[in-house]
Structure formats: structure tokens, C-alpha cells
Write an enzyme that holds these catalytic residues in place. Structure first.
Site, short mmCIF file in Angstrom:
data_model
loop_
_atom_site.label_atom_id
_atom_site.label_comp_id
_atom_site.label_asym_id
_atom_site.label_seq_id
_atom_site.Cartn_x
_atom_site.Cartn_y
_atom_site.Cartn_z
N LYS A 118 31.56 42.77 44.52
CA LYS A 118 31.76 41.32 44.34
C LYS A 118 31.25 40.60 45.57
CE LYS A 118 33.63 38.73 41.13
NZ LYS A 118 33.68 39.03 39.69
N GLY A 234 36.20 29.56 29.44
CA GLY A 234 37.14 28.76 28.65
C GLY A 234 36.49 28.03 27.49
#
Ligand code: NAD
Length: 429
Positions: A118, A234
Site C-alpha cells: 500500500k 459507494g
């Protein structure tokens, strides 16, 4: 709490909500259940390598600004590192470490031959011009280029990073190495070697998991749902839920502008158009404003946390009314809250399973880039369904066999796969 035995690593946040401490405690519990030997535990509870560096950027007004940046390569036991780059003003190295650990468990749970990594840059992208973003993206890549590649570590987009940012980074990398190398980074725009189906892959994988869970638990997915965070994950979850699950009523949505509710249902397509036009959901006409803190406590049967970490805690876990929580965000639930939700019989589809669709299609993009041959959308969707359903079934079987909650079941599946690779390589054990 375990003693920090690694003298090279200093934890930056000593709070109980430090995401890396949470990731380590979740791993420790899995290691205990699996009976991993001490050296294996020590190896897998810390990142293998990490880079912490500065990126100087010439700003539009002629001044210079220095940004703090990170890349953590948590494990390459099962293959090259893989994981996004986040641009966030509150980014910390411990958040990046936790997310790199979760990437390791995520690539293992969907059984793709990659490790976990990451990256992050501490910045406020909303305050940067396009030119400043480009110079920041290229600066990050100049520092990291030697440590990346399809056979080493492959970054991708994450919070506040976009296909355009991936394109700049790929271009900078190719300029440095002097040849075409599209598989160095994924989440690229389609004309530059992006994959069909990458945009909605994270949400698609999560919504598919809700479908598998609903079948196992005998719940009708054509029901009420709510979404916290209205960005990539979302918005697509809001759109795909009714499309993939045969119906559903979106009753509540939030983003940084606030939260809205409508018991008769919000039209997901109109809401996405509104968000694209106005940059926020709060002003959506006909909806009631609610306290953003209570979005996850609305009367929705299925909730999709799709914003940031630590939003389901011991303070609100008791108030959640949903039957299924599909964790599209990374690390939204604290360990205390996990226990409360489990005791209350709420089915949690844990982050590194629920949002693994993104990395799975990223892996498809990497493979296609290496072959320079691209698959049609239907093939991507079919292959994604295959990986997600096998992953969900393995985790659900572990959850039932070992009588542990879904997150621990996912850890048991993943950690045992990574430990097996470590052992086969002869690193420890
Ligand atoms: P994004 O930047 O596109 O969107 C983030 C959204 O969250 C924005 O709408 C923002 O307004 C909202 N937000 C931020 N803070 C909030 C708060 N306190 N309350 C409510 N809303 C808030 O990011 P994304 O790509 O959609 O990622 C969301 C989450 O999903 C992150 O945890 C990310 O790590 C995870 N994730 C994303 C992907 C992917 O492919 N996009 C893959 C795996 C995991």
C-alpha cells in the site's frame, strides 16, 4: 497487548484505534487459532519492507512544497506486491501498514497469485490544481520506480486517487525505464491499458457477496439499503445493488457534505448525477437531512460502509439495525464492535473479502497488460463472479466449521494460505 519486538518499526499512533495495531491483533488471533509457530507469527505480523520519503513539488504560485509519502510492501510470499495509493490529509504510516497487511490477506482470500502492499501521500488533493497533482504523482513515481514493476509491486488507485493519476504515474515510470510497461500500475484509463470492468469492480464484488450471503441466510436482498461514503465504491454499490440483486430501496447516503435519508427511497442514478454535478449529496432535492454520525444506524437491512476506517465502534455497534454489513471501506469496524455485531447475529462481510473485487479486476488488468491482449466485459464479470463466489464460500465454510465470526474466518483462510507459501519457500518453519 503484545510488546513491539521489531526495533526497526515505531508505531506512530498509540491509540486503541491505531489501524495497524488492530490489523496486528486480528492477525494474532488468527495465528493463535491456526497454531502458527513463533517465527511465522513474527514474520507475518510486520511489513517485509517499507519506504518513507519526501516528494518536493513546485506549486502553481512558484513556491515549493514538500509532501510526506509512503510505500509499504507487506508480503511478497505469494507473489508481487499489490495495493493502492491513497492521497489523504490525515494519512499516517500506520494506516498504510494496516492497509498493506489487509491487501496481503485480501489477495490470499480471493486466491490470486499476488502479495500485499500500500502507498500513501499526506496531502489534501482538493486543494491541489491538476498541474500540482500531476507533479506530485510523477514525483512519487520517481522515488519509487526502482522498487516497482509487474514482477515486484504494482500500485493502483485508492482514496482520492484516479485513473488520470495512474496514467501520469505509468508515463513517468515508462520514461524512467525507457520502454512500454503498462502492467506496472492498474486502474489506468481504458485507452492506456485499463481493464473493462475496473471502475465498478470493488462495489460489484461487494454487492455479489451480499447476494451470496442473502442466499445462505435466506434473506431477500430486494430490501432497504444505505451507503456511507459516496465516492467510487459507494456510488457503484448504490447503482449495482438493485441491478445485481433483483431490486432494493436506497434509503440513506452520506459523504463529507452530510447525510440524507428518504424512507420512500432515493433514486441512485439521479443521486449519482447530482453528486457528479454538485460534488456533494447533502443538497439532493426531496431528501431529509440526517446526522452523518447516524447513517449506519438507519432502518436499512443492508448497509455498505464505503468511506473510511473506524466508523463502527463500541459506541454505535449496539444501535445498528442492519442484517448484513458489507464492508466496502477498509477497516470500518473496530475489534470491540466486531464482537458486539457477532453476538447480535449481524452478518458482517469483512472488508478484505467484501472489497476484493477491486484487486481481482486489477489483477486481470495486470495480466491483460502483460499479454497485451484484452478481454471483453462479459469475461471480466464472469471471472470476477468465479473468484468472489469461491472466496465467499471458503470463508462461509470456515465460519460455520470453526464457529468463528466472518472476519476471523476470512483471516483463517488467508493467513493459512500465506503461511503455506512462506513455508514452501523455506523462509521459516
Ligand atoms: P473515494 O475517494 O472515491 O470516495 C470516498 C468517499 O467517502 C467520498 O464520497 C467522501 O466524501 C466520503 N467520505 C470521506 N469521509 C467521510 C465521512 N467521514 N463520512 C461520510 N463520507 C465520507 O474512495 P473510494 O475509492 O470509494 O474508497 C472508499 C473506501 O473503499 C476506502 O476505505 C477504500 O480504501 C476502500 N476501497 C476502495 C477500492 C476501490 O477500488 N475504489 C478498493 C478497495 C477498497
Amino acid at each position: 497487548m503484545k510488546e513491539n519486538l521489531n526495533p526497526l518499526i515505531t508505531l506512530t499512533q498509540n491509540t486503541t484505534n491505531n489501524p495497524f495495531k488492530i490489523a496486528q491483533s486480528q492477525f494474532d488471533e488468527a495465528a493463535e487459532i491456526l497454531g502458527l509457530e513463533p517465527a511465522m507469527r513474527e514474520l507475518l505480523r510486520w511489513p517485509q519492507r517499507e519506504y518513507s520519503f519526501t516528494v518536493p513539488v513546485r506549486m502553481d504560485d512558484g513556491s515549493s512544497k514538500v509532501f510526506r509519502a509512503y510505500r509499504v510492501q507487506y508480503s511478497d510470499a505469494r507473489g508481487p506486491g499489490k495495493g493502492g495509493i491513497r492521497w489523504h490529509p490525515e494519512e499516517t504510516v500506520d494506516t498504510v501498514r494496516a492497509l498493506a497487511a489487509w491487501m496481503t490477506w485480501k489477495t490470499a482470500v480471493v486466491d490470486i497469485p499476488l502479495g500485499g502492499a500500500k502507498g500513501g501521500i499526506v496531502c489534501n488533493p482538493k486543494a491541489l490544481s491538476e498541474g500540482e497533482k500531476e507533479r506530485l504523482a510523477r514525483g512519487w513515481m520517481r522515488v519509487m520506480a526502482r522498487e516497482l514493476g509487474f514482477d515486484r509491486d504494482v500500485p493502483a488507485p485508492d482514496v482520492y486517487t484516479t485513473p488520470q493519476i495512474m496514467a501520469w504515474m505509468m508515463d513517468e515510470y515508462e520514461t524512467i525505464v525507457g520502454h512500454s510497461h503498462p502492467a506496472v500500475i492498474t486502474g489506468k484509463p481504458l485507452p492506456l491499458g485499463g481493464s473493462q470492468g475496473r471502475n465498478d469492480a470493488t462495489a460489484r464484488g461487494g454487492v455479489l457477496c451480499v447476494g451470496y450471503a442473502a442466499k445462505k441466510l435466506d434473506i431477500d436482498p430486494n430490501t432497504t439499503y444505505a451507503v456511507q461514503g459516496f465516492g467510487n465504491a459507494g456510488q457503484y454499490a448504490a447503482l449495482l445493488h438493485p441491478q445485481l440483486l433483483g431490486g432494493g430501496k436506497l434509503v440513506a447516503v452520506s459523504d463529507t457534505s452530510g447525510a440524507i435519508y428518504c424512507k420512500d427511497g432515493l433514486d441512485p442514478e439521479k443521486l449519482v448525477k447530482h453528486k457528479l454535478k454538485h460534488g456533494q449529496v447533502a443538497s439532493f432535492p426531496g431528501a431529509e437531512q440526517i446526522d452523518p454520525e447516524t447513517i449506519l444506524e438507519t432502518d436499512a437491512e443492508i448497509i455498505y460502509p464505503a468511506a473510511l476506517e473506524n466508523v463502527i465502534t463500541r459506541q454505535n455497534a449496539d444501535k445498528i439495525k442492519a442484517k448484513i454489513i458489507c464492508e466496502l471501506a477498509n477497516g470500518p469496524t473496530t475489534p470491540h464492535a466486531d464482537t458486539i455485531l457477532h453476538d447480535r447475529g449481524i452478518h458482517v462481510i469483512p472488508d478484505f473479502l467484501a472489497n476484493a473485487g477491486g484487486v481481482t479486476v486489477s489483477y486481470f488488468e495486470q495480466v491483460q497488460g502483460q499479454m497485451n491482449y484484452f478481454w471483453p466485459l462479459e469475461e471480466i464479470h464472469r471471472k470476477l463472479d468465479y473468484h468472489m463466489s469461491h472466496a465467499y464460500d471458503a470463508v462461509f465454510a470456515m465460519h460455520r466449521d470453526q464457529d468463528v465470526h466472518m472476519r476471523m474466518a476470512a483471516y483463517l483462510v488467508s493467513v493459512s494460505r500465506v503461511a503455506e507459501a512462506v513455508k514452501l519457500r523455506g523462509w521459516v518453519g
